[in-house]
Design an enzyme around this catalytic site. Structure first.
Site, PDB file in Angstrom:
ATOM      1  N   HIS A  54      -2.785  11.848   1.347  1.00 22.19           N
ATOM      2  CA  HIS A  54      -3.376  12.595   2.467  1.00 22.19           C
ATOM      3  C   HIS A  54      -4.498  13.507   1.952  1.00 22.19           C
ATOM      4  CE1 HIS A  54       0.934  12.098   3.994  1.00 22.19           C
ATOM      5  NE2 HIS A  54       0.217  11.488   4.917  1.00 22.19           N
ATOM      6  N   ASP A 110      -2.356   1.664   4.588  1.00 19.97           N
ATOM      7  CA  ASP A 110      -1.899   1.090   5.864  1.00 19.97           C
ATOM      8  C   ASP A 110      -3.017   0.191   6.385  1.00 19.97           C
ATOM      9  OD1 ASP A 110       0.687   2.754   6.458  1.00 19.97           O
ATOM     10  OD2 ASP A 110      -0.778   4.132   5.642  1.00 19.97           O
TER      11      ASP A 110
HETATM   12  P1  AMP Z   1       0.918   9.142   7.630  1.00 19.03           P
HETATM   13  O1  AMP Z   1       1.135  10.617   7.508  1.00 19.03           O
HETATM   14  O2  AMP Z   1       1.851   8.335   6.784  1.00 19.03           O
HETATM   15  O3  AMP Z   1       0.793   8.671   9.044  1.00 19.03           O
HETATM   16  O4  AMP Z   1      -0.510   8.860   6.970  1.00 19.03           O
HETATM   17  C1  AMP Z   1      -1.663   9.526   7.394  1.00 19.03           C
HETATM   18  C2  AMP Z   1      -2.862   8.905   6.747  1.00 19.03           C
HETATM   19  O5  AMP Z   1      -2.733   8.970   5.337  1.00 19.03           O
HETATM   20  C3  AMP Z   1      -3.022   7.425   7.100  1.00 19.03           C
HETATM   21  O6  AMP Z   1      -4.397   7.143   7.286  1.00 19.03           O
HETATM   22  C4  AMP Z   1      -2.497   6.735   5.880  1.00 19.03           C
HETATM   23  O7  AMP Z   1      -3.057   5.442   5.675  1.00 19.03           O
HETATM   24  C5  AMP Z   1      -2.957   7.691   4.786  1.00 19.03           C
HETATM   25  N1  AMP Z   1      -2.159   7.503   3.578  1.00 19.03           N
HETATM   26  C6  AMP Z   1      -0.807   7.496   3.467  1.00 19.03           C
HETATM   27  N2  AMP Z   1      -0.433   7.217   2.210  1.00 19.03           N
HETATM   28  C7  AMP Z   1      -1.585   7.035   1.500  1.00 19.03           C
HETATM   29  C8  AMP Z   1      -1.875   6.711   0.138  1.00 19.03           C
HETATM   30  N3  AMP Z   1      -0.920   6.523  -0.754  1.00 19.03           N
HETATM   31  N4  AMP Z   1      -3.171   6.609  -0.223  1.00 19.03           N
HETATM   32  C9  AMP Z   1      -4.169   6.797   0.677  1.00 19.03           C
HETATM   33  N5  AMP Z   1      -3.964   7.110   1.979  1.00 19.03           N
HETATM   34  C10 AMP Z   1      -2.684   7.217   2.383  1.00 19.03           C
END
Ligand code: AMP
Length: 366
Positions: free
Chosen positions: A61, A202
């Site tokens: 994030h 994702d």
């Molecule tokens: P989430 O909180 O899991 O909904 O993720 C929020 C954003 O962070 C989304 O755009 C995800 O694709 C991105 N994200 C989550 N994990 C990663 C990671 N390991 N590397 C890069 N972006 C990430």
């Protein structure tokens, strides 16, 4: 008098500390206050980047926020665990919620961003933006009329992007992308960002958001940033906290399988059966190894899918042509461990919660 538990005392101390140190960004809980702020920014010709998250922040994030700050004067981070993207039997209730430590991480990051602005600004180099606001709405703010539903045929105002949302992750999680595109539409309408930032981790979500922005003429630019990984390669995820040491180690199976497929591609294989065959062979042999161990030593998993798909349509491809690109992606469900050993390093929830891991690699000619 009520005695506070240790955890409550710690929370109260953190809260008290926060009261005395003014946050470097605003926290918005409703729409009108955020819109007012957005209008002011618009008038002073500032640019806004939005990073949508569900909290439980990690380096993945933070890397999106850093990128957003490098390209915009003001960054908004939304923190909202969106109920409509969780299926009826999924982990909405147990999804990690870590508000206090999220704010601490964002404060620390903002200090870093602000110091860059000053030092780079001093030598006349390009200025870096910083976090201007956190949007952390209540459920009622995000779903103002009908209550949010996780039922497939439940009523409500939804955005659906088919057939993309029915493939891969969507095949196992039928309401997932409807929830994601619905909540992102709301966020984009509220924040009106110049740019929005998503992680390649994702990858299907990225493809669907790009399609949604194109099809609905949403006035924003979608930026996709690379997957951030742990030192051993495991893609960072808020859900990794559920993996104790044993499942954490075996959780690398997906990346190992995808990397075997990637190696086959770079060795000149272009047929689906050769590329995916290499991945399936790795996954199968790791599963066999685990099956042959004692219950107190093994970590079993189920491969949901390993896919080779077209980057725009997400249709499965039979062959990657000369200059062609494809998304190699997969999902693995780490099953609860069957028998813990005394003193074993267990994850949150004592390794009793099944954890779905996803990952992907984009194949393109070198
Ligand atoms: P989430 O909180 O899991 O909904 O993720 C929020 C954003 O962070 C989304 O755009 C995800 O694709 C991105 N994200 C989550 N994990 C990663 C990671 N390991 N590397 C890069 N972006 C990430």
């Amino acid at each position: 008098m009520k005695l506070l538990t240790l955890a409550e005392t710690a929370r109260a101390l953190v809260g008290a500390k926060r009261l005395h140190t003014k946050p470097s960004f605003e926290v918005f809980r409703d729409v009108p206050s955020l819109r007012d702020r957005r209008r002011q920014l618009q008038k002073s010709m500032r640019t806004v980047g939005l990073v949508p998250t569900m909290g439980a922040l990690h380096e993945g994030h933070l890397s999106l926020i850093r990128r957003a700050a490098a390209e915009n004067s003001d960054v908004f981070v939304s923190i909202y665990v969106n109920p409509t993207q969780f299926g009826v039997n999924e982990d909405l209730a147990s999804y990690p919620r870590t508000w206090e430590s999220d704010l601490e991480k964002l404060e620390k990051l903002n200090a870093e961003l602000k110091s860059k602005t000053v030092s780079e600004g001093d030598d006349g180099a390009s200025a870096t933006g910083c976090i201007a606001g956190i949007f952390a709405p209540t459920g009622k703010v995000m779903y103002p009329t009908l209550p949010p539903t996780s039922e497939i045929d439940g009523s409500g105002s939804f955005v659906t992007i088919t057939p993309l949302a029915t493939k891969l992750e969507g095949a196992s999680r039928p309401v997932f992308f409807r929830g994601v595109t619905t909540v992102c539409t709301k966020l984009f309408n509220i924040v009106k960002p110049d740019r929005v930032y998503f992680g390649q981790k994702d990858v299907q979500q990225c493809v669907i958001i790009q399609r949604m922005v194109q099809d609905f003429h949403i006035d924003t630019e979608v930026r996709i940033e690379p997957t951030i990984r742990e030192a051993d390669g495991l893609a960072m995820s808020s859900r990794n906290v559920y993996l104790g040491q044993r499942r954490r180690a075996i959780g690398l199976v997906l990346l190992r399988a995808l990397r075997a497929a990637e190696a086959a591609f770079h060795q000149g294989k272009s047929e689906r059966r050769d590329i995916l065959g290499a991945a399936n062979k790795v996954a199968q042999s790791i599963l066999e190894e685990q099956r042959n161990l004692e219950r107190s030593q093994r970590a079993l998993f189920e491969v949901d899918y390993i896919s080779l798909a077209d980057p725009e349509t997400l249709e499965e491809v039979e062959c990657i042509g000369g200059k062609g690109r494809a998304i190699l992606s997969g999902a693995v469900k780490m099953l609860p461990i069957e028998e813990a050993q005394p003193g074993e390093n267990l994850g949150l929830g004592d390794d009793k919660i099944a954890v779905r891991l996803i990952d992907n690699i984009i194949l393109s000619p070198k």
